[in-house]
Design a protein around this motif. Structure first.
Motif, PDB file in Angstrom:
ATOM      1  N   ILE A  14      79.761  44.440  38.787  1.00  0.00           N
ATOM      2  CA  ILE A  14      80.298  45.206  37.660  1.00  0.00           C
ATOM      3  C   ILE A  14      81.182  44.317  36.798  1.00  0.00           C
ATOM      4  O   ILE A  14      81.170  44.410  35.559  1.00  0.00           O
ATOM      5  N   VAL A  15      81.952  43.419  37.433  1.00  0.00           N
ATOM      6  CA  VAL A  15      82.791  42.483  36.683  1.00  0.00           C
ATOM      7  C   VAL A  15      81.921  41.517  35.881  1.00  0.00           C
ATOM      8  O   VAL A  15      82.188  41.253  34.691  1.00  0.00           O
ATOM      9  N   ILE A  16      80.876  40.998  36.505  1.00  0.00           N
ATOM     10  CA  ILE A  16      79.978  40.051  35.811  1.00  0.00           C
ATOM     11  C   ILE A  16      79.314  40.728  34.620  1.00  0.00           C
ATOM     12  O   ILE A  16      79.160  40.125  33.539  1.00  0.00           O
ATOM     13  N   ALA A  17      78.939  42.002  34.787  1.00  0.00           N
ATOM     14  CA  ALA A  17      78.330  42.735  33.665  1.00  0.00           C
ATOM     15  C   ALA A  17      79.301  42.819  32.497  1.00  0.00           C
ATOM     16  O   ALA A  17      78.892  42.747  31.318  1.00  0.00           O
ATOM     17  N   GLY A  18      80.597  42.950  32.792  1.00  0.00           N
ATOM     18  CA  GLY A  18      81.600  42.989  31.725  1.00  0.00           C
ATOM     19  C   GLY A  18      81.702  41.681  30.980  1.00  0.00           C
ATOM     20  O   GLY A  18      81.973  41.654  29.763  1.00  0.00           O
TER      21      GLY A  18
END
Length: 474
Positions: free
Chosen positions: A80-84
């Motif tokens: 989820i962090v990488i998607a951000g």
């Protein structure tokens, strides 16, 4: 569209990470240590001095477990962090979008749906086939690691089970049947024939993986609501199982509560459980009978040969049946299964270890009633040495206890009168056996003639004693 695509992909990757990481195991471990700490605080048997020494250790475990859980959870959220970081509007814009109610709902639906689908994939309602990992989804494997891989979790679920259901379980009649012996002696088929009389309750594949909490798990799981699809077990011996098939699962109890005393790196040594431990085993049998609605318990557990004397002494009204197979055929079957399971995958190895199955394969640890067998595990001599060691020990145990009886397996398979004699001994009216079939003789592989002669002489002696206790002229 890009935003929603990133949301779905991030949710799927985070869900997969959640399944693969031991997050739930850490939660349960922290909870188990917290419960143990509370027991210490409330106990009137433990002095304040010892409480002051014990509680800091539990506090440290709880603290470390909580930190580990937090770090694992952060690791699961990395997608989820990488998607951000990928999102065109930037990380902060991504974070604000994630807080929208609709986005939260979508994340939850996608994650829960994915986990549910993973639990159904590649399995259906088939039973475990003795560690065939292809029959387990990722969620199933995670659940097994959680329930069986941690003694703290197993102990906690057993405590909950006893607290909820033991008072309503039937009293122990003591008239149970325990089938035990060296693996590949025909113990599974004998136990299944006894179970099919309808007089006995037993643990079944439906009780996996929470085998120490059969009533609680039955309320939470739908596995036991229908038999499911029968499939051949991983041994490749033609025996088909489904979720209702009885199986050797109660070794989990002994391993969980006392495994360190008899499971060594080099092998399994004789086990002398104390009265309290045997009483706990009786409680497990009562809980199984409560779930199944039966009055007598039947178990097939090959590791019970390690403690057969103690159990026979503590349970004089129970019958202990020890299948006895021709040594060369028995040794060949053990060798073949060893080679079959030698290159098993990591989950299968863990599965066999959790159930205490070390008879063959990659996790093999021999029974050590004397010196460890020597030689090549790919030949017959090693397994003949093991056979002689095990059945010499059983010779002594049977001679000392009237409720231990050898059952010559070839005769049992070929002569219906032997099955009827077994049924009479355990006090049941049995019809025609449905799974016992004549054993085909095979030419033996190369072996040490002196070892074979020693094993044959012991076999003849034990077979005669078995026929005598069954009331048969052998």
């Amino acid at each position: 569209m890009l935003f929603w695509g990133l949301v779905v992909v991030a949710a799927l990757l985070a869900s997969e990470a959640f399944l693969r990481l031991p997050i739930m195991a850490k939660i349960v471990g922290v909870s188990a240590n917290a419960q143990k700490a509370m027991k210490v605080v409330r106990s009137s048997r433990i002095s304040d001095h010892w409480k002051e020494r014990i509680l800091p250790a539990y506090a440290l475990r709880i603290g470390l477990g909580s930190v580990t859980f937090f770090l694992l959870l952060c690791a699961a959220l990395i997608p989820i962090v990488i998607a951000g970081l990928i999102y065109p509007g930037g990380f902060w814009a991504w974070s604000e979008e994630l807080l929208r109610p609709l986005v939260i709902v979508v994340l939850c639906v996608v994650s829960l749906g994915y986990i549910w689908l993973r639990s159904k994939s590649g399995r259906g309602d088939t039973a475990s086939t003795a560690g065939a990992s292809h029959s387990y989804s990722a969620l199933d494997q995670t659940l097994h690691r959680l329930a069986l891989g941690s003694n703290a979790v197993a102990e906690m679920t057993n405590d909950i089970e006893k607290g909820m259901f033991l008072k309503s379980a039937p009293e122990d009649s003591g008239k149970h049947v325990f089938v035990t012996g060296l693996a590949r002696a025909g113990s599974t088929i004998l136990m299944r024939e006894i179970h099919q009389t309808g007089q006995f309750g037993s643990l079944t594949y439906a009780d996996m993986p929470f085998v120490l909490a059969p009533n609680l798990w039955a309320k939470l799981s739908s596995k036991g609501s229908k038999p499911g699809v029968k499939a051949e077990r991983a041994h490749g011996d033609g025996i088909e199982v489904d979720t209702q098939s009885p199986e050797a699962l109660d070794e989990v109890y002994w391993r969980t509560f006392d495994g360190k005393t008899y499971i060594r790196e080099d092998g399994l040594v004789p086990h002398e459980p104390d009265a309290e431990l045997i009483d706990g085993y009786r409680d497990l049998a009562r809980l199984v009978l409560r779930k199944t609605g039966k009055g007598r318990y039947v178990s097939k557990n090959n590791n019970n040969i390690l403690r057969i004397g103690a159990l026979a002494e503590a349970m004089p009204d129970a019958d202990f049946l020890v299948p006895l197979r021709q040594p060369l055929d028995h040794a060949a079957s053990l060798r073949n299964q060893h080679l079959r399971f030698l290159n098993s995958d990591p989950f299968t190895r863990d599965y066999m270890t959790w159930l205490g199955h070390h008879e063959f394969g990659a996790t093999h640890r021999p029974f050590l009633f004397g010196p460890r067998p020597e030689g090549d595990l790919g030949g017959l001599d090693y397994w003949l040495q093991l056979w002689i060691s095990v059945y010499s020990a059983l010779d002594e145990a049977e001679a000392a206890h009237a409720n231990i009886c050898f059952v010559p397996y070839e005769a049992l398979s070929a002569d219906p009168a032997v099955w009827q004699a077994v049924a009479a001994r355990i006090g049941v009216a049995a019809g025609e056996a449905s799974e016992l079939k004549p054993v085909k003789e095979k030419a033996p592989d190369p072996h040490d003639a002196a070892l074979a002669a020693k094993a044959a002489a012991l076999h003849a002696k034990l077979m005669a004693r078995g026929f005598a206790k069954l009331g048969i002229n052998g």
